[in-house]
Design an enzyme around this catalytic site. Structure first.
Site, PDB file in Angstrom:
ATOM      1  N   ASP A 246       0.595  -1.549  -4.702  1.00 24.54           N
ATOM      2  CA  ASP A 246      -0.637  -0.791  -4.429  1.00 24.54           C
ATOM      3  C   ASP A 246      -1.606  -1.157  -5.539  1.00 24.54           C
ATOM      4  O   ASP A 246      -1.286  -1.988  -6.411  1.00 24.54           O
ATOM      5  CB  ASP A 246      -0.343   0.736  -4.403  1.00 24.54           C
ATOM      6  CG  ASP A 246      -1.339   1.504  -3.528  1.00 24.54           C
ATOM      7  OD1 ASP A 246      -2.549   1.431  -3.819  1.00 24.54           O
ATOM      8  OD2 ASP A 246      -0.918   2.174  -2.564  1.00 24.54           O
TER       9      ASP A 246
ATOM     10  N   GLY B  87       0.864  -1.195   0.000  1.00 21.53           N
ATOM     11  CA  GLY B  87       0.000   0.000   0.000  1.00 21.53           C
ATOM     12  C   GLY B  87       0.891   1.233   0.000  1.00 21.53           C
ATOM     13  O   GLY B  87       0.754   2.133   0.822  1.00 21.53           O
TER      14      GLY B  87
ATOM     15  N   ARG C  98       2.548   1.275   6.230  1.00 22.64           N
ATOM     16  CA  ARG C  98       2.395   2.560   6.923  1.00 22.64           C
ATOM     17  C   ARG C  98       1.019   3.141   6.632  1.00 22.64           C
ATOM     18  O   ARG C  98       0.628   3.275   5.471  1.00 22.64           O
ATOM     19  CB  ARG C  98       3.478   3.547   6.472  1.00 22.64           C
ATOM     20  CG  ARG C  98       3.434   4.828   7.300  1.00 22.64           C
ATOM     21  CD  ARG C  98       4.504   5.804   6.904  1.00 22.64           C
ATOM     22  NE  ARG C  98       4.115   6.565   5.733  1.00 22.64           N
ATOM     23  CZ  ARG C  98       4.836   7.570   5.217  1.00 22.64           C
ATOM     24  NH1 ARG C  98       5.989   7.896   5.775  1.00 22.64           N
ATOM     25  NH2 ARG C  98       4.430   8.226   4.160  1.00 22.64           N
TER      26      ARG C  98
ATOM     27  N   HIS D 276      -5.009   1.228   9.718  1.00 23.98           N
ATOM     28  CA  HIS D 276      -5.983   2.133  10.334  1.00 23.98           C
ATOM     29  C   HIS D 276      -7.139   2.489   9.390  1.00 23.98           C
ATOM     30  O   HIS D 276      -8.166   2.961   9.831  1.00 23.98           O
ATOM     31  CB  HIS D 276      -5.291   3.393  10.891  1.00 23.98           C
ATOM     32  CG  HIS D 276      -4.822   4.376   9.864  1.00 23.98           C
ATOM     33  ND1 HIS D 276      -4.319   5.612  10.224  1.00 23.98           N
ATOM     34  CD2 HIS D 276      -4.762   4.332   8.514  1.00 23.98           C
ATOM     35  CE1 HIS D 276      -3.990   6.272   9.116  1.00 23.98           C
ATOM     36  NE2 HIS D 276      -4.249   5.522   8.081  1.00 23.98           N
TER      37      HIS D 276
HETATM   38  C1  SAM Z   1      -3.590   5.879   3.864  1.00 21.79           C
HETATM   39  S1  SAM Z   1      -2.814   5.435   2.355  1.00 21.79           S
HETATM   40  C2  SAM Z   1      -1.188   5.073   2.922  1.00 21.79           C
HETATM   41  C3  SAM Z   1      -0.183   5.134   1.832  1.00 21.79           C
HETATM   42  C4  SAM Z   1       1.272   4.953   2.249  1.00 21.79           C
HETATM   43  N1  SAM Z   1       1.528   3.668   2.857  1.00 21.79           N
HETATM   44  C5  SAM Z   1       1.693   6.082   3.159  1.00 21.79           C
HETATM   45  O1  SAM Z   1       1.936   5.849   4.337  1.00 21.79           O
HETATM   46  O2  SAM Z   1       1.793   7.199   2.678  1.00 21.79           O
HETATM   47  C6  SAM Z   1      -3.539   3.853   2.007  1.00 21.79           C
HETATM   48  C7  SAM Z   1      -3.029   3.208   0.741  1.00 21.79           C
HETATM   49  O3  SAM Z   1      -3.677   1.929   0.609  1.00 21.79           O
HETATM   50  C8  SAM Z   1      -3.961   1.726  -0.760  1.00 21.79           C
HETATM   51  N2  SAM Z   1      -5.047   0.746  -0.905  1.00 21.79           N
HETATM   52  C9  SAM Z   1      -6.354   0.902  -0.612  1.00 21.79           C
HETATM   53  N3  SAM Z   1      -7.031  -0.221  -0.855  1.00 21.79           N
HETATM   54  C10 SAM Z   1      -6.132  -1.130  -1.333  1.00 21.79           C
HETATM   55  C11 SAM Z   1      -6.219  -2.487  -1.728  1.00 21.79           C
HETATM   56  N4  SAM Z   1      -7.384  -3.145  -1.693  1.00 21.79           N
HETATM   57  N5  SAM Z   1      -5.093  -3.116  -2.122  1.00 21.79           N
HETATM   58  C12 SAM Z   1      -3.897  -2.452  -2.156  1.00 21.79           C
HETATM   59  N6  SAM Z   1      -3.747  -1.158  -1.774  1.00 21.79           N
HETATM   60  C13 SAM Z   1      -4.853  -0.508  -1.361  1.00 21.79           C
HETATM   61  C14 SAM Z   1      -4.342   3.110  -1.244  1.00 21.79           C
HETATM   62  O4  SAM Z   1      -4.267   3.217  -2.651  1.00 21.79           O
HETATM   63  C15 SAM Z   1      -3.336   3.979  -0.517  1.00 21.79           C
HETATM   64  O5  SAM Z   1      -2.175   4.175  -1.261  1.00 21.79           O
END
Ligand code: SAM
Length: 445
Positions: free
Chosen positions: A282, A259, A329, A333
């Protein structure tokens, strides 16, 4: 401790922690004076990677100040202030109207009449908003109704990634907050922990929204771009890059950022530790944006094949197998317990005996000293402060609520994470307390 002794002890904490913060600014100032609300430029410390020492001082300072004020002010003063704050709405106007961008061309300030005509709003209304913000130290009223940028308002410029995050809170999360009670009493929503039943989705349903926050966000290019810039901003705000200085990365060879967004963490990681082989995973549409960011910000890592991009839906499949580190990261949450367990199980299935899982999030703690001491893996405040540092940690508790409003998600305690981990075959190894956020390390059971 008598009441008076408690108040004197709080005063002592305020003086000591303020001096510690001043010392940090002096240590990293390269000759630049310590900041005040009159400062018009950023201080060299404002965007340093390792902010643990400053954050530690500010956490005690804010916590002790609020506790002292809540003790000494009449109760009606403090409680009505909880409900009577429009900082988010005023900041939202400044952000959407690009007030700080316009003032950027007028370092000596601009009369609200000219400012309002450039932005296209009514001058009296804009003036009241800016005065309200200037009263809290954001923008300076340099003359009657003449406003200029200061160090705080620079954060609201359209070039600021933290500003992108502030926009989400002001514009989107706030909509969920406004319907909170309805979502706690309407049967369809009240007992649900599903992400498409989050308060913000309830608020948006009149627009025919289907799915959860991520479906809504990705449906609009501008919204998606703002969101991923906001994730870089969230890292800056939380001081998350401190982990580059407080984890033994030198012992690691391969890492999978699960992610990863647009490389919010892994771009700086690749620059600080060029020996690492990084895999960013991601959703496919996010990786399109990520590749552009890497090409611009870390072309050397791309050319040297130190970064690979592998699409992933972590609710349905495992990340690539056998990496030294799986780094999550601000991921768990976003999700209620059921989905968080699915994500962890999928990560666990990819881990080998040598692999470590790092969950980097806010780590909540109880406001009760007895409970805190029994389970905490993070710092406990000295008496007479509230053990979780009270208002010194308010962003963490607000973020917990934001995760609910937006995703039906939540921030978790160490105990919650250990329970999730052991249910999915993982054991706690260590907690790295980075003051605002923490890194909780797990291995296979
Ligand atoms: C709150 S962001 C955190 C991004 C990064 N880890 C950071 O700390 O800046 C959540 C991330 O989860 C990804 N995400 C959401 N649903 C997902 C899924 N089903 N599979 C993979 N990634 C996903 C989103 O695209 C996003 O980039």
């Amino acid at each position: 401790m008598s009441g008076e002794a408690q108040l004197e002890a709080l005063l002592e904490i305020i003086a000591t922690s303020a001096r510690q913060a001043i010392a940090e600014y002096k240590k990293h100032g390269n000759g630049v004076d310590v900041p005040t609300i009159q400062s018009v430029e950023f201080h060299p410390l404002d965007f340093k990677e390792d902010t643990v020492a400053l954050k530690r001082a500010v956490r005690s300072l804010e916590g002790a100040c609020q506790q002292l004020c809540a003790s000494l002010a009449p109760p009606q003063h403090t409680v009505v202030n909880f409900t009577h704050t429009y900082d988010w709405a005023c900041t939202g106007v400044a952000l959407r109207g690009r007030v700080a961008d316009v003032l950027g061309d007028h370092p000596k300030g601009l009369h609200v009449e000219q400012l309002a005509s450039i932005i296209g709003v009514e001058k009296g209304k804009l003036g009241r908003i800016l005065r309200s913000l200037a009263t809290k130290g954001c923008f300076t009223e340099v003359d009657d109704n003449v406003f200029a940028n200061n160090r705080l308002s620079l954060i609201l410029k359209s070039t600021s990634n933290v500003g992108c995050l502030a926009k989400i809170y002001a514009q989107d999360t706030s909509q969920g907050a406004c319907v909170l009670y309805e979502t706690m009493t309407e049967p369809d929503y009240a007992w649900s922990h599903e992400s498409d039943k989050a308060p913000m989705i309830y608020a948006l349903r009149k627009q025919g929204i289907k799915g959860n926050f991520f479906d809504w966000m990705k449906a609009d290019d501008e919204r998606r771009e703002n969101y991923h810039r906001a994730m870089i901003g969230a890292g800056d705000l939380m001081g998350s890059l401190s982990v580059l200085h407080h984890y033994p990365w030198i012992e690691v060879k391969t890492i999978c950022d699960v992610g990863a967004s647009v490389g919010t963490f892994s771009v700086p990681l690749s620059k600080t530790f060029p020996h690492l082989k990084i895999t960013d995973q991601d959703l496919p549409e996010v990786l399109v944006q990520a590749k552009q960011v890497w090409a611009k910000e870390a072309p050397e890592a791309v050319e040297e094949n130190r970064i690979e991009f592998v699409p992933l839906n972590f609710l349905e499949e495992s990340p690539v197998k056998g990496k030294d580190i799986y780094y999550l990261r601000n991921i768990l949450h976003d999700w209620p317990d059921v989905e968080a367990a699915v994500i962890l199980r999928n990560v666990r299935d990819a881990m080998g005996p040598h692999s470590r899982l790092l969950i980097h999030d806010y780590v909540m703690a109880s406001a009760c000293r007895k409970t805190q001491e029994a389970v905490s893996g993070t710092d406990i405040a000295p008496e007479p402060m509230l053990p979780n540092f009270g208002a010194g940690n308010s962003r963490m508790y607000n973020q917990d609520l934001s995760m609910w409003f937006v995703h039906n998600g939540k921030e978790r305690t160490v105990k919650d994470l250990v329970a999730l981990g052991s249910a999915t075959g993982l054991r706690l190894v260590e907690v790295y307390d980075l003051v605002e956020s923490s890194v909780v390390e797990f291995r296979l059971l």
